[in-house]
Design a protein around this motif. Sequence first.
Motif, PDB file in Angstrom:
ATOM      1  N   LYS A 125     -14.668  -1.123  17.261  1.00 47.95           N
ATOM      2  CA  LYS A 125     -13.605  -0.466  16.480  1.00 47.95           C
ATOM      3  C   LYS A 125     -14.195   0.545  15.501  1.00 47.95           C
ATOM      4  O   LYS A 125     -13.707   1.676  15.390  1.00 47.95           O
ATOM      5  CB  LYS A 125     -12.793  -1.525  15.733  1.00 47.95           C
ATOM      6  N   GLN A 143     -13.429   4.600  15.270  1.00 45.57           N
ATOM      7  CA  GLN A 143     -12.922   5.231  14.048  1.00 45.57           C
ATOM      8  C   GLN A 143     -13.812   6.393  13.626  1.00 45.57           C
ATOM      9  O   GLN A 143     -13.321   7.467  13.242  1.00 45.57           O
ATOM     10  CB  GLN A 143     -12.850   4.191  12.918  1.00 45.57           C
ATOM     11  N   GLU A 182      -6.463  -3.974  22.573  1.00 44.75           N
ATOM     12  CA  GLU A 182      -5.703  -4.728  21.574  1.00 44.75           C
ATOM     13  C   GLU A 182      -5.252  -6.075  22.135  1.00 44.75           C
ATOM     14  O   GLU A 182      -5.296  -7.103  21.436  1.00 44.75           O
ATOM     15  CB  GLU A 182      -4.499  -3.921  21.105  1.00 44.75           C
ATOM     16  N   ASP A 184      -9.637  -6.894  16.110  1.00 39.45           N
ATOM     17  CA  ASP A 184     -10.965  -6.295  16.255  1.00 39.45           C
ATOM     18  C   ASP A 184     -10.919  -5.018  17.092  1.00 39.45           C
ATOM     19  O   ASP A 184     -11.940  -4.342  17.250  1.00 39.45           O
ATOM     20  CB  ASP A 184     -11.926  -7.289  16.917  1.00 39.45           C
ATOM     21  N   ALA A 185      -9.755  -4.702  17.615  1.00 40.75           N
ATOM     22  CA  ALA A 185      -9.620  -3.556  18.504  1.00 40.75           C
ATOM     23  C   ALA A 185      -9.151  -2.318  17.750  1.00 40.75           C
ATOM     24  O   ALA A 185      -8.416  -2.412  16.759  1.00 40.75           O
ATOM     25  CB  ALA A 185      -8.639  -3.865  19.633  1.00 40.75           C
ATOM     26  N   TYR A 186      -9.562  -1.167  18.249  1.00 42.46           N
ATOM     27  CA  TYR A 186      -9.011   0.114  17.798  1.00 42.46           C
ATOM     28  C   TYR A 186      -7.805   0.364  18.679  1.00 42.46           C
ATOM     29  O   TYR A 186      -7.904   0.439  19.899  1.00 42.46           O
ATOM     30  CB  TYR A 186     -10.054   1.217  17.946  1.00 42.46           C
ATOM     31  N   THR A 187      -6.619   0.510  18.073  1.00 36.19           N
ATOM     32  CA  THR A 187      -5.362   0.507  18.814  1.00 36.19           C
ATOM     33  C   THR A 187      -4.779   1.911  18.947  1.00 36.19           C
ATOM     34  O   THR A 187      -5.235   2.860  18.305  1.00 36.19           O
ATOM     35  CB  THR A 187      -4.336  -0.391  18.118  1.00 36.19           C
ATOM     36  N   ASN A 195      -3.635   2.938  15.561  1.00 41.44           N
ATOM     37  CA  ASN A 195      -4.756   3.432  14.757  1.00 41.44           C
ATOM     38  C   ASN A 195      -5.083   4.881  15.105  1.00 41.44           C
ATOM     39  O   ASN A 195      -5.261   5.733  14.230  1.00 41.44           O
ATOM     40  CB  ASN A 195      -6.000   2.578  14.986  1.00 41.44           C
TER      41      ASN A 195
END
Length: 812
Positions: free
Chosen positions: A642, A646, A705, A711-714, A717
């Motif tokens: 994640k 980001q 997700e 813990d995931a980048y969704t 996001n």
Amino acid sequence: MKRLLVLMFALMFVGFNTDLQAQKKKKKKGDESEQAAPKKSKNGLKSYSEVITDEAISDEGLIISHQVGDDFYFEIPADILGKEILIVSRIAGHVKGLNFGGAGMKSRPQQVIRFQKVGGKILMRSVSYNNVADEDEPIYTSVKNNNFEPIVESFSLETMKDDSSSYVIKVSDFFSDDIPMIGALRDSERKRFKIKGIDKSRSLITSVRSFPENVEVRHILTYRGDELPANGLTETLSIEMNQSMILLPDDPMVPRYHDERVGFFSLRQIDYSSDLQKAAQRRFITKWRLEPSDWDAYNRGEAVEPVKPIVYYIDPATPEKWRKYIKQGVEDWQVAFEAAGLKNAILAKDPPSKEEDPDWSPEDVRYSVIRYIATDIQNAQGPHVHDPRTGEILESDILWYHNVMNLLRNWYFIQTAAVNPEAQKIRFDDDLMGELIRFVAAHEVGHTLGYPHNMGSSPSYTVDQLRSKEFTDTHGVAPSIMDYARFNYVAQPEDGITNFFPRVGEYDFWVTQYGYKPIANVNSPDDEEDTLNEWIVGNADNPVYRYGQANGVDPTSQTEDIGHDAMIASELGIRNLKRITDKLMEWATEDGKNYDELEELYRNVINQFNRYNGHVVTNVGGVYQYFKTADQDGAVYTHVEKEKQQRAVKFLNEQLFSTPNWLVDAEILSRIQQDGLVDRMRGVQVRILSRLTREEMLMRLVENEALNGSDAYTVTNLFTDMRQGIWGELYNGRKIDTYRRNLQKEHIARLGELMNLEEDEFANSDIPSVAMATLNRLERDVRSGLGRQNDATSRFHLQDIQKRIDAILNPK
């Protein structure tokens, strides 16, 4: 040996019929002269001497060729019937714009044929090794019956030797017709050029050369078409072809199994005689047959010479000053082979002179040649010809295009000139260009050894290591010269780096061991399977031995990247691009010359900037892929962290979506173009915007997700981070420049497309929901942002955006 055969056969006399009435019957109607009856051999065919006359130009070899006037014949020895012959179709006379490549490139995949005599016909049959079985197994008959060999061509038997030792067929029509198996054009090219058909009257054989193990046919195919790549006014496309017919070995090599954890070109077969309870797929690597000349010494641990080394000859057309560098590139692989127990396994030589060997020819399959091709194509290719039964590489002709030097100049300039004085000019010194040629030669030779690109190699070196003079002096920029690692673009002026090149590295030693290290007492590929797996597992924990394929999903397996972290490496690369752009007017111009070089190098700066952003965006929705087998720990597929995703979006917001004004250099642009900057910048930004909102990538975020929760980048996001980065002026009241206005319009349009997806896979996912929520949020933010804007054009733009969003959310 090629020689002119003057055939001195005496015509056999036949007795005259004394019956005058019989003589009259042999006359043509209305013909006063008597005509001799055609001479027939005892089998009803014309006699050999009638067909292959004393005027024939003949050439002995695998198949004896004859030219009689405008006709060409093959004389096929009886002992060749039924044997497998490989056909390799190459374009010998290329036309600019036809396709990417040039003279020497294959127009068709290699194929196997065999000649078969049936009655008065010689059949050419296509042979496939996709489905196989052991000849001693009962299932072999079924495999043969269910893989019936198609008849490619049926030739009438013209004549034969009286002792039936050879059979003669005419091949002129075969090589002047549009035969799919050996044709010049793909279906896509026929469609693009609107080909109407072939003109046989302007298609012909130009030469046939016979050698002990192959026959080479040169022929011209002339097509009629409406939208041709060149000479369109003539409505004619003529392409010269070279057909290589190569006898496959009588004693096939013992093949070696392919493993996806190691990079090799390979062939696949379905084995129906396998012990597995299914039709088992076998996959073999393509490799040269290198056998130790002294097994006893080899078994004692000594490096020994192979029985038959790999030898590359340098094309006599190669400019003299570049020959030594190409030879060095070939022999750079010697250290890898020696580590595998084989010394002097690969050599580079000049071809013999006419006086030394008048019969030497680059077309002879016994010789592998690095062909130097005069064309403006900026490339080189390393193809090879292999036995489809076992993967044994039989021959390779590397295609070296003259203009690859311009490509090398551009790469090296753009990636190193910021810190490398040798690269800060348009024309490089010969020693530097020679080393660049050596690098590409070694890379292309790697392909001919059976090695594909290994894009997973470079991340095993960290950015800090690439900024270390001591490390780069001894390791180069990646563990494999088969990576598209190019040159060291992360090194900064203060680092003192002097070696910017890749080299034959740790991975290349490993892949050479896997493919070529001899294993004693091997009679079948199964005999060495366990040993090969032990080697792989023993290296599995060391990242320098990793093999990775570029698939657009794995950020650690990408083309033209270096270092372990794309965000860090790309930021350093962009710093260097800014330094180069500041100096382009000085480094890329010459007194008395126009600005063509300046324009070319400026465009290369933009292209390199695109690459850096591309390396970064692959992290978003990325999935690591590390090939493993069941005896190894850990997952094969893992979502990118994640935090790293980001950082990737933050990088793009700062380096790309915030207008990169350093590219807008008025001093350069005023000299190379009258317009087009705005559209070019739009293209640079929209390319990455499209990748960030591609449905397949967004679905990977959805799955991440579902699997990993918080813990995931969704998707949420991502869309939030993009909104805040692309629409920052709504919140700070700054003027929205031309490039940002274009980007924002594209963003709205793309969100509208995502909200209205129709394919069930995407339409029923979270993607449309988050897109609609983002548009609703933007509608409110634009309304409030209008109140902060003092710039008139920015206000007009935001009013337009309001209407666009409303039209998407509230369609009539």
